[in-house]
Design a protein around this motif. Sequence first.
Motif, mmCIF file in Angstrom:
data_model
loop_
_atom_site.group_PDB
_atom_site.id
_atom_site.type_symbol
_atom_site.label_atom_id
_atom_site.label_comp_id
_atom_site.label_asym_id
_atom_site.label_seq_id
_atom_site.Cartn_x
_atom_site.Cartn_y
_atom_site.Cartn_z
ATOM 1 N N ILE A 120 47.132 49.754 55.510
ATOM 2 C CA ILE A 120 47.858 49.375 56.797
ATOM 3 C C ILE A 120 48.213 50.274 58.073
ATOM 4 O O ILE A 120 47.772 49.998 58.809
ATOM 5 C CB ILE A 120 49.146 48.671 56.348
ATOM 6 N N PHE A 121 48.492 51.502 57.277
ATOM 7 C CA PHE A 121 48.460 52.697 58.167
ATOM 8 C C PHE A 121 47.260 53.110 59.021
ATOM 9 O O PHE A 121 47.335 53.480 60.187
ATOM 10 C CB PHE A 121 49.213 54.000 57.386
ATOM 11 N N SER A 122 46.101 53.106 58.388
ATOM 12 C CA SER A 122 44.886 53.514 58.688
ATOM 13 C C SER A 122 44.596 52.319 59.964
ATOM 14 O O SER A 122 44.041 52.740 60.984
ATOM 15 C CB SER A 122 43.812 53.541 57.749
ATOM 16 N N GLN A 123 44.823 51.165 59.728
ATOM 17 C CA GLN A 123 44.460 50.085 60.592
ATOM 18 C C GLN A 123 45.416 50.145 61.759
ATOM 19 O O GLN A 123 44.995 49.632 62.956
ATOM 20 C CB GLN A 123 44.421 48.579 59.873
ATOM 21 N N VAL A 124 46.502 50.298 61.820
ATOM 22 C CA VAL A 124 47.493 50.395 62.621
ATOM 23 C C VAL A 124 47.334 51.518 63.673
ATOM 24 O O VAL A 124 47.580 51.619 64.921
ATOM 25 C CB VAL A 124 49.239 50.535 62.036
ATOM 26 N N ALA A 125 46.863 52.627 63.158
ATOM 27 C CA ALA A 125 46.545 53.898 63.848
ATOM 28 C C ALA A 125 45.295 53.741 64.944
ATOM 29 O O ALA A 125 45.388 54.231 65.862
ATOM 30 C CB ALA A 125 46.146 55.026 62.957
ATOM 31 N N LEU A 126 44.559 52.431 64.571
ATOM 32 C CA LEU A 126 43.554 52.218 65.519
ATOM 33 C C LEU A 126 44.000 51.299 66.675
ATOM 34 O O LEU A 126 43.268 51.025 67.628
ATOM 35 C CB LEU A 126 42.359 51.261 64.719
ATOM 36 N N ILE B 167 54.954 44.105 39.364
ATOM 37 C CA ILE B 167 55.240 43.476 40.636
ATOM 38 C C ILE B 167 56.611 44.153 41.329
ATOM 39 O O ILE B 167 56.612 43.920 42.429
ATOM 40 C CB ILE B 167 55.624 41.955 40.133
ATOM 41 N N THR B 168 57.407 44.381 40.625
ATOM 42 C CA THR B 168 58.659 44.988 40.989
ATOM 43 C C THR B 168 58.497 46.393 42.014
ATOM 44 O O THR B 168 58.897 46.290 42.750
ATOM 45 C CB THR B 168 59.599 45.429 39.952
ATOM 46 N N PHE B 169 57.680 47.006 41.339
ATOM 47 C CA PHE B 169 57.215 48.419 42.099
ATOM 48 C C PHE B 169 56.536 48.009 43.282
ATOM 49 O O PHE B 169 56.572 48.525 44.279
ATOM 50 C CB PHE B 169 56.414 49.354 41.145
ATOM 51 N N PHE B 170 55.518 47.245 43.103
ATOM 52 C CA PHE B 170 54.506 46.939 44.331
ATOM 53 C C PHE B 170 55.418 46.037 45.315
ATOM 54 O O PHE B 170 55.126 46.461 46.608
ATOM 55 C CB PHE B 170 53.394 45.897 43.969
ATOM 56 N N ARG B 171 56.183 45.187 45.058
ATOM 57 C CA ARG B 171 56.983 44.414 46.166
ATOM 58 C C ARG B 171 57.790 45.246 46.819
ATOM 59 O O ARG B 171 57.794 45.349 48.177
ATOM 60 C CB ARG B 171 58.004 43.089 45.570
ATOM 61 N N GLU B 172 58.629 46.138 46.141
ATOM 62 C CA GLU B 172 59.764 47.206 46.916
ATOM 63 C C GLU B 172 59.049 47.987 47.452
ATOM 64 O O GLU B 172 59.260 48.480 48.599
ATOM 65 C CB GLU B 172 60.802 47.472 45.891
ATOM 66 N N THR C 135 57.129 50.411 52.570
ATOM 67 C CA THR C 135 55.968 50.851 53.731
ATOM 68 C C THR C 135 56.185 50.525 54.916
ATOM 69 O O THR C 135 56.080 50.948 56.072
ATOM 70 C CB THR C 135 54.643 50.198 53.269
ATOM 71 N N LEU C 136 56.689 48.979 54.983
ATOM 72 C CA LEU C 136 56.618 48.413 56.374
ATOM 73 C C LEU C 136 57.902 49.058 57.142
ATOM 74 O O LEU C 136 57.844 49.367 58.357
ATOM 75 C CB LEU C 136 56.946 46.849 56.230
#
Length: 235
Positions: free
Chosen positions: A56-62, A118-123, A128-129
Motif C-alpha cells: 500500500i505504501f509503495s503504491q501510494v508513493a507513486l 486474523i486478529t493480528f492481521f485485521r488490527e 497501517t491505514l
Amino acid sequence: MFAPFIICLREGIEIFLVIIPLVVYFNKNKLYGMTKSALLGGALGTFIATITGSIIFSQVALLNGPAGELFDGLLGIVLAGLVLYSVVLLRKNKSFNIDPNQQFISLSQKGVFILAAITFFRELLEVTLFILTSSATGSPMLLIVSSLLGLLSAALIVYVVARGFSRLNIGIVFYILNLFLVGLGAYYFGDGLDVLFGRYVPQMLKMGILVYAVPSYYLMIKSDLKKYINSNIIK
C-alpha cells in the motif's frame, strides 16, 4: 508523532486482550502446543499485514498531483467512517474481561492459530491505514519508533493486568483512547473533505470536524451519561 503512538496503543490493546490471556492460560495449564499455535498465528498475521502495508505504501508513493489529492481525501473519509463504525456505532470492546473466553479455550490448535492470525492481521492493517495518513507530516523513522512503542506499551499493559500484577481498569483506558480516536476521526473527516472540496468551501475543515465530532461524541457518551445521572453518585 503522538497520534501513531496512541493509535498503536489502542489497537495493540485490542490485539493483546485476545492473545495474551490465552497464552497465560495455556502456559499455566501446560498446553504449550496451544501457546505455540497462538504465537505462530500472530507471527503470520503480522507478516501478512506488513507485506500488505508495504504494498500500500509503495503504491501510494507513486501517486502525485490530483490523483494523490483524491486518494488522501478519500482515505481520510474512509478512516473517519471506520472509526465511526467500530468505536461509536458498535461500541467495540466497551468492557473487558482479561480471563480467556471459554469459546476460545475450546478451540483446537488450528482454531487458535487462525484466531491469532486474523486478529493480528485485521488490527495491524487498520493501524497501517491510520499511519498512512501521518506519513507525510513527519520523519518515517520517528513514525516507526512511535508505532512500535505504542504496540509494546499495549502488550506490557495487558500482560501486567492478565498476570494479576496490577488492578488497572483496561476498560477505562480503552474508553479514553476511544475518545481520542473519535477526535482524530473528526480531524481526518474534516481534512478529507477539505482536500476534496476546500477550494470551493474555505471553512470545510472546521465544518467537517464539527459535523463529525458533535454527533459522534453524543452517541458515544449518551448511555454512560444517562447511567451517571440515574445513579446515586449525584443524589
